[in-house]
Write a protein that holds these residues in place. Structure first.
Motif, PDB file in Angstrom:
ATOM      1  N   ALA A 310     -13.742 -30.030  16.620  1.00 28.37           N
ATOM      2  CA  ALA A 310     -12.421 -29.467  16.924  1.00 28.37           C
ATOM      3  C   ALA A 310     -11.492 -30.546  17.487  1.00 28.37           C
ATOM      4  N   TRP A 311     -11.995 -31.331  18.454  1.00 28.48           N
ATOM      5  CA  TRP A 311     -11.172 -32.393  19.028  1.00 28.48           C
ATOM      6  C   TRP A 311     -10.869 -33.481  17.994  1.00 28.48           C
ATOM      7  N   LEU A 315      -7.109 -34.943  16.964  1.00 25.11           N
ATOM      8  CA  LEU A 315      -6.737 -36.349  17.042  1.00 25.11           C
ATOM      9  C   LEU A 315      -6.307 -36.908  15.696  1.00 25.11           C
ATOM     10  N   LEU A 316      -6.969 -36.493  14.622  1.00 23.35           N
ATOM     11  CA  LEU A 316      -6.538 -36.930  13.295  1.00 23.35           C
ATOM     12  C   LEU A 316      -5.148 -36.395  12.966  1.00 23.35           C
ATOM     13  N   GLU A 323      -5.788 -41.030   9.976  1.00 17.88           N
ATOM     14  CA  GLU A 323      -6.108 -40.032   8.959  1.00 17.88           C
ATOM     15  C   GLU A 323      -6.031 -40.649   7.555  1.00 17.88           C
ATOM     16  N   ALA A 324      -5.012 -41.465   7.317  1.00 13.34           N
ATOM     17  CA  ALA A 324      -4.862 -42.102   6.007  1.00 13.34           C
ATOM     18  C   ALA A 324      -6.006 -43.068   5.724  1.00 13.34           C
ATOM     19  N   LYS A 325      -6.450 -43.817   6.733  1.00 21.45           N
ATOM     20  CA  LYS A 325      -7.594 -44.710   6.547  1.00 21.45           C
ATOM     21  C   LYS A 325      -8.859 -43.932   6.212  1.00 21.45           C
ATOM     22  N   LEU A 326      -9.032 -42.797   6.876  1.00 22.52           N
ATOM     23  CA  LEU A 326     -10.202 -41.964   6.586  1.00 22.52           C
ATOM     24  C   LEU A 326     -10.157 -41.474   5.142  1.00 22.52           C
ATOM     25  N   GLU A 356     -14.816 -42.136  18.279  1.00 23.76           N
ATOM     26  CA  GLU A 356     -13.615 -42.249  19.105  1.00 23.76           C
ATOM     27  C   GLU A 356     -13.179 -40.879  19.618  1.00 23.76           C
ATOM     28  N   ALA A 357     -13.349 -39.840  18.819  1.00 22.86           N
ATOM     29  CA  ALA A 357     -13.029 -38.490  19.298  1.00 22.86           C
ATOM     30  C   ALA A 357     -13.937 -38.107  20.463  1.00 22.86           C
TER      31      ALA A 357
END
Length: 489
Positions: A310-311, A315-316, A323-326, A356-357
């Motif tokens: 959820a967290w 954060l994304l 988010e784009a890198k993922l 990181e989350a």
């Protein structure tokens, strides 16, 4: 986005140089609160429902801080080297602290709450069920449930992603632990466990709660607890009995044991050397021990992964570059197909996102130990009975180890970056001999779920909502996390 979402409990403090230790007779304590903690009632930092505020306030004292709660000495440690001393180097001088021991009321002598030989024996028995080769068999189960959820979501619809991750984690736990769907029995376990969790704060703060329960004193919260716990135990006991009967029938027919965790726990044996005998006795868990471990695995595995995810989505949604890198990594590695276990080493950025989350929002946000003897930690010397706490939530936000700590930067978890930090600057699963036995399972589940859902969806965080922390046994988003599901182009 940051201006439109009101966030509470997201502060950080610099690691100041600690003032001189405070001598009290032959003992040396860190500086801290001048008066007994109850005398600070009404101050902003003293909120019994949010102890993170107190830990943040104490951070100003630097390396460690001391306060008194009635007759108890309590110390909060912030330095990774001191935390290592407690969890690894001098672990034999400590046992689980009182509030965690209070969890025995719910979990019995499970892996989270037990100490000493009971804990060591349970860990020996349970370890094969969590061996990496074993948990690999659950990868397909995790992906199939995540794929089913991504097919259910509708574009441009608002969803509470915290609730959705709880629902998904419950489905995965039901299948991997019990080899079943979310049946009425599983739903009963979930509902009654949540009811008990809602009472947890009252149970922790109620003096002599264990004795009051045993004496059946008619305190309202204890009456509600006894009823929920009785229903919970009855359902779990019935499921264990069925699994035991199925296992016995399979053994008679020469069939292998089931692949679910409960079947493996039932079949597992501990080779102990019996006193007075030269041979080894092969022993498994009793029905009560099995029930304690089932409840522990159910709550620990289900809650922690759901909250971590959820967290992660929050954060994304707040950090479009990450988010784009993922998404770029997913497209390059998977090309539209569903992920498999063998893909995980090829998806390092996805793992860094989850890491990181969990740095910013660790599901297990604090832990503690009680000294069983006089003990020295760092420059301090504490008497037997001192309670030592350390908060992953605060240590993970120390700018000494994580510059600009409130920024979401998955690159903090490259191999080179991790090698440059002390181990206990980041410890979302604890450490030492009591490090979470299900850590590998949790990592696998979290990354596979994230990857499967992120292939098709990006989640836009709804503006003008309150994101608040609810630090109970795990770190939940208090009001959920509202997002809009958008199909990736």
């Amino acid at each position: 986005m940051a201006d439109s979402i009101r966030e509470f409990g997201l502060t950080t403090h610099s690691s100041a140089i600690s003032p001189p230790v405070v001598a009290k007779g032959k003992y040396r304590f860190p500086p801290g609160l001048r008066f007994n903690l109850p005398l600070y009632t009404g101050r902003r930092f003293f909120d019994p429902h949010n102890p993170i505020l107190l830990f943040e306030h104490l951070r100003r004292f630097g390396r460690a801080a001391h306060y008194r709660l009635l007759w108890n000495h309590i110390v909060v440690l912030n330095d990774p080297s001191d935390i290592r001393e407690v969890l690894v180097d001098k672990a034999q001088c400590f046992k689980k602290e009182r509030t965690q021991k209070r969890m025995k009321i719910l979990l019995g002598d499970g892996l989270i709450t037990s100490d000493g030989e009971v804990h060591r024996r349970h860990r020996r028995i349970a370890a094969p069920a969590f061996h990496r080769q074993r948990i690999q068999t659950y990868a397909d189960t995790i992906v199939s449930h995540a794929a089913a959820m991504r097919n259910e979501w509708q574009p441009d619809k608002k969803i509470d992603v915290a609730a959705e991750m709880m629902r998904l984690a419950l489905q995965i736990t039901a299948r991997t632990l019990f080899d079943t769907e979310v049946t009425p029995e599983i739903q009963t376990i979930n509902d009654e466990a949540n009811a008990v969790m809602a009472m947890y704060h009252s149970l922790v703060t109620l003096p002599r709660a264990e004795e009051l329960l045993r004496w059946r004193i008619p305190v309202p919260v204890l009456i509600r607890f006894r009823k929920s716990k009785a229903r919970l135990d009855a359902v779990v006991d019935a499921m264990i009995a069925r699994k035991q009967a199925e296992g016995a029938a399979a053994a008679r027919e020469g069939q292998p044991v089931g692949d679910d965790l409960l079947s493996m726990l039932i079949a597992a044996r501990d080779e102990e050397v019996s006193s007075g005998s030269s041979g080894a006795i092969s022993s498994g868990m009793s029905s009560q021990e099995l029930r304690d471990e089932v409840l522990t695995i159910f709550l620990a595995g289900y809650e922690t992964v759901a909250n971590a995810l959820a967290w992660t989505w929050l954060l994304l949604g707040q950090n479009p570059e990450a988010e784009a890198k993922l998404h770029h990594e997913l497209d390059a590695v998977l090309g539209g197909r569903l992920p498999a276990l063998d893909d995980l080493p090829l998806l390092p950025y996805a793992e860094m996102v989850v890491a990181e989350a969990m740095r910013l929002y660790p599901p297990a946000w604090a832990m503690g130990r009680m000294a069983t003897q006089d003990v020295s930690i760092g420059p301090y010397h504490f008497p037997k009975g001192t309670f030592l706490f350390f908060s992953q939530y605060l240590v993970h936000r120390d700018p000494k180890y994580f510059p600009e700590p409130l920024e979401f930067r998955p690159e903090r978890f490259t191999a080179e970056a991790k090698a440059g930090r002390p181990k206990f600057a980041y410890f979302p699963f604890g450490g030492g001999g009591r490090q979470c036995i299900g850590e590998s399972f949790a990592w696998m589940e979290a990354v596979l779920v994230l990857v499967t859902l992120a292939q098709r969806w990006r989640l836009k965080v709804v503006e003008d909502q309150t994101i608040a922390l609810q630090p109970k046994i795990t770190l939940r988003p208090k009001f959920g996390i509202q997002v809009i599901a958008e199909t990736r182009a």
